[in-house]
Design a protein around this motif. Sequence first.
Motif, mmCIF file in Angstrom:
data_model
loop_
_atom_site.group_PDB
_atom_site.id
_atom_site.type_symbol
_atom_site.label_atom_id
_atom_site.label_comp_id
_atom_site.label_asym_id
_atom_site.label_seq_id
_atom_site.Cartn_x
_atom_site.Cartn_y
_atom_site.Cartn_z
ATOM 1 N N HIS A 39 20.781 -3.506 -6.271
ATOM 2 C CA HIS A 39 20.047 -2.081 -6.480
ATOM 3 C C HIS A 39 19.110 -1.788 -5.626
ATOM 4 C CE1 HIS A 39 18.357 1.308 -8.831
ATOM 5 N NE2 HIS A 39 19.130 1.101 -9.650
ATOM 6 N N VAL A 40 19.049 -0.674 -4.935
ATOM 7 C CA VAL A 40 18.095 -0.102 -3.689
ATOM 8 C C VAL A 40 16.785 0.376 -4.525
ATOM 9 C CG1 VAL A 40 19.922 0.334 -1.979
ATOM 10 C CG2 VAL A 40 19.112 1.840 -3.597
ATOM 11 N N SER A 41 15.810 0.101 -3.719
ATOM 12 C CA SER A 41 14.429 0.573 -4.195
ATOM 13 C C SER A 41 13.771 1.383 -3.241
ATOM 14 C CB SER A 41 13.805 -0.673 -4.707
ATOM 15 O OG SER A 41 12.485 -0.237 -5.287
ATOM 16 N N PRO A 42 13.354 2.606 -3.852
ATOM 17 C CA PRO A 42 12.323 3.270 -2.887
ATOM 18 C C PRO A 42 10.934 2.994 -2.912
ATOM 19 C CG PRO A 42 12.716 4.633 -4.814
ATOM 20 C CD PRO A 42 13.646 3.038 -5.038
ATOM 21 N N GLY A 43 10.190 3.602 -2.337
ATOM 22 C CA GLY A 43 8.661 3.520 -2.298
ATOM 23 C C GLY A 43 8.057 3.176 -0.999
ATOM 24 N N ARG A 44 6.805 2.659 -0.934
ATOM 25 C CA ARG A 44 6.223 2.203 0.421
ATOM 26 C C ARG A 44 6.338 0.780 0.626
ATOM 27 N NH1 ARG A 44 2.359 5.412 3.445
ATOM 28 N NH2 ARG A 44 2.186 7.713 2.449
ATOM 29 N N PHE A 45 7.526 0.452 0.749
ATOM 30 C CA PHE A 45 7.916 -0.916 1.061
ATOM 31 C C PHE A 45 8.782 -1.038 2.569
ATOM 32 C CE2 PHE A 45 7.842 -0.601 -3.587
ATOM 33 C CZ PHE A 45 6.877 -1.613 -3.823
ATOM 34 N N PRO A 46 8.725 -2.085 3.220
ATOM 35 C CA PRO A 46 9.669 -2.276 4.392
ATOM 36 C C PRO A 46 11.144 -2.524 3.972
ATOM 37 C CG PRO A 46 8.220 -4.117 3.878
ATOM 38 C CD PRO A 46 8.005 -3.236 2.962
#
Length: 389
Positions: free
Chosen positions: A158-165
């Motif tokens: 499952h893809v995850s958005p946010g301020r992550f590389p």
Amino acid sequence: MNEYEHALELKEETIANRRFLHENAETGLHLPETKAFVMKKLKEYGIEPVECGEGVTATIGNGGKVILLRADMDALPMKEESGEPFSSKTGAAHACGHDFHAAMLLSAAKILKEEEAELKGTVKLMFQPAEETFQGSKNMLEHGILEEPKVDAALAYHVSPGRFPVGLYMYNDKNTMMYSVDGFKITIQGKGSHGAYPQVGVDPINIGVHIHLALQELIARECNPSHSCVLTIGQFEAGTAANIIPDTAVLQGTIRTNEKEARELLVKRMKEVVEKTAEVYRGSATIEMISEVPPLICDSELTKEVVGYMKELEIPNLIPHPDVSSSASEDFAVIAEKVPSSFLYLSAGYLDERGDYPAHHPKVQFNEEVCPIGAGCLAHCARRWLEEH
């Protein structure tokens, strides 16, 4: 050339498939255009898809053990505000990344088809609808997704958005990864009357208020403090005018827990509290369970194997993040309850302002650099698991 290198070659195709699905987002159990597109692509890759309930399945391989690769395909009933040039045209929005999942599994299928002669078993594909409404896995399960051929293990990302590389991947091989969800609809039956004469009626709004307060006490006083439990009422509908006591009121909500015993307790007590509270105030209540999904508990051994296979690919900046647990819910848990399964998050975030919005937000954006990672890992992990089993 390994599967990740092959996926890099297919990167633009994966992105194009993702953008088509994104632009033509559909919701719920019936996804006619999405399903037709997936089946058309599989046929182009030399794979023969078949319908399984409202979803799509196909097999690649040569008998033997069977590993299932799953992708959900449905969007959310909301207007997109991401500003992407390929934003949805349909009024629905892929604000949870399921367009990525379907596109990555399509590319993984293409890679595996080209490797079919060398596979040491069978890969079964599961393109499912209605994850957001927790109907899709059950629908395909009821139509035999785990049979003919019988599935031995299952894997989903499952893809995850946010301020992550991009490259960060999250998993849990010890405890509950995602919470159960039991969605409920409470219909309260009262007796309507003029607002000036409440004594001649039975006020369902008053009953609903007391039910809401009583249900919160279940978390405060009946749940083990070491368990994580959430009970939320997100909808309360009643009445048409300020001076009329209505006949009925409706409350809808969800129960989420990380423990099976806590789930059983809360669902049982919720029903008892609702019915008895309605009786105290001279009304009645009926309860409809909208969704019933267990906690997502990944198989420890399989998850360790998958993480090991991913490390073999030497993908740049691929960073493990173990012991992740989320109070969100996922209907892949229905599959994981039946066969050993592994579920991982792949970061599709941005380190700039594009990473400011979470999943399910109308302005959320996902980083397409994740596409070859997801496609390559799905194909590689499936091949390697079959080799070792």
